[in-house]
Write a protein that holds these residues in place. Structure first.
Motif, PDB file in Angstrom:
ATOM      1  N   UNK A  29       0.801  -1.229   0.000  1.00  0.00           N
ATOM      2  CA  UNK A  29       0.000   0.000   0.000  1.00  0.00           C
ATOM      3  C   UNK A  29       0.831   1.275   0.000  1.00  0.00           C
ATOM      4  N   UNK A  30       2.063   1.218   0.467  1.00  0.00           N
ATOM      5  CA  UNK A  30       2.912   2.406   0.502  1.00  0.00           C
ATOM      6  C   UNK A  30       3.252   2.862  -0.911  1.00  0.00           C
ATOM      7  N   UNK A  31       3.224   1.960  -1.873  1.00  0.00           N
ATOM      8  CA  UNK A  31       3.551   2.289  -3.257  1.00  0.00           C
ATOM      9  C   UNK A  31       2.342   2.761  -4.059  1.00  0.00           C
ATOM     10  N   UNK A  49      -6.152   3.645   3.253  1.00  0.00           N
ATOM     11  CA  UNK A  49      -5.600   4.694   4.106  1.00  0.00           C
ATOM     12  C   UNK A  49      -5.117   4.125   5.429  1.00  0.00           C
ATOM     13  N   UNK A  50      -5.863   3.208   5.996  1.00  0.00           N
ATOM     14  CA  UNK A  50      -5.421   2.568   7.245  1.00  0.00           C
ATOM     15  C   UNK A  50      -4.100   1.834   7.055  1.00  0.00           C
ATOM     16  N   UNK A  51      -3.978   1.122   5.927  1.00  0.00           N
ATOM     17  CA  UNK A  51      -2.747   0.381   5.656  1.00  0.00           C
ATOM     18  C   UNK A  51      -1.577   1.324   5.413  1.00  0.00           C
ATOM     19  N   UNK A  52      -1.822   2.410   4.701  1.00  0.00           N
ATOM     20  CA  UNK A  52      -0.754   3.368   4.394  1.00  0.00           C
ATOM     21  C   UNK A  52      -0.304   4.096   5.650  1.00  0.00           C
ATOM     22  N   UNK A  57       5.703   6.607   9.292  1.00  0.00           N
ATOM     23  CA  UNK A  57       6.108   6.960  10.645  1.00  0.00           C
ATOM     24  C   UNK A  57       5.626   8.359  11.003  1.00  0.00           C
ATOM     25  N   UNK A  58       5.454   8.583  12.283  1.00  0.00           N
ATOM     26  CA  UNK A  58       5.085   9.879  12.854  1.00  0.00           C
ATOM     27  C   UNK A  58       3.666  10.321  12.516  1.00  0.00           C
ATOM     28  N   UNK A  59       2.901   9.511  11.812  1.00  0.00           N
ATOM     29  CA  UNK A  59       1.547   9.907  11.438  1.00  0.00           C
ATOM     30  C   UNK A  59       0.547   9.178  12.324  1.00  0.00           C
ATOM     31  N   UNK A  60      -0.270   9.920  13.012  1.00  0.00           N
ATOM     32  CA  UNK A  60      -1.294   9.321  13.846  1.00  0.00           C
ATOM     33  C   UNK A  60      -2.506   9.009  12.986  1.00  0.00           C
ATOM     34  N   UNK A  61      -3.013   7.797  13.074  1.00  0.00           N
ATOM     35  CA  UNK A  61      -4.135   7.370  12.246  1.00  0.00           C
ATOM     36  C   UNK A  61      -5.358   8.251  12.465  1.00  0.00           C
ATOM     37  N   UNK A  62      -5.588   8.698  13.663  1.00  0.00           N
ATOM     38  CA  UNK A  62      -6.762   9.528  13.957  1.00  0.00           C
ATOM     39  C   UNK A  62      -6.667  10.897  13.296  1.00  0.00           C
ATOM     40  N   UNK A  63      -5.470  11.302  12.911  1.00  0.00           N
ATOM     41  CA  UNK A  63      -5.284  12.625  12.324  1.00  0.00           C
ATOM     42  C   UNK A  63      -5.638  12.686  10.841  1.00  0.00           C
ATOM     43  N   UNK A  65      -7.998  11.680   7.476  1.00  0.00           N
ATOM     44  CA  UNK A  65      -9.271  11.202   6.952  1.00  0.00           C
ATOM     45  C   UNK A  65      -9.170  11.157   5.432  1.00  0.00           C
ATOM     46  N   UNK A  66     -10.038  10.366   4.813  1.00  0.00           N
ATOM     47  CA  UNK A  66      -9.994  10.168   3.373  1.00  0.00           C
ATOM     48  C   UNK A  66     -10.107  11.491   2.623  1.00  0.00           C
TER      49      UNK A  66
END
Length: 91
Positions: A29-31, A49-52, A57-63, A65-66
């Protein structure tokens, strides 16, 4: 009660099917490019988006949105979503 169980089973089946469809098309998913992300339906975008975000790093999932991805990717179709998320964490 029977309707609730049937509805729950249908929802789980749909979620598993969309996850499998996403996984088949995107092993890493990063690619995933912004154009590929934009071509997904909303359910698959949320999964992607959840997988990416889990890989960035340093990215909070809650921050994230699509809807923010559309803004971050605007004009950057060939960039990866992960690289655009990195620009979000740099600011």
């Amino acid at each position: 009660m029977k309707n609730i169980i049937a509805t729950a089973a249908l929802s789980i089946t749909a979620a598993v099917a969309s996850t499998a469809a996403f996984a088949d098309g995107h092993a890493d998913p990063v690619e995933m490019t912004c154009a590929e992300f934009g071509a997904l339906d909303i359910a698959d975008q949320e999964i992607a988006l959840s997988a990416i975000v889990a890989e960035v790093e340093e990215q909070m999932q809650d921050d994230v949105v699509v809807g923010e991805i559309a803004v971050l990717c605007n004009g950057f179709d060939d960039d990866t979503v992960a690289s655009r998320l990195d620009t979000m964490t740099d600011s």
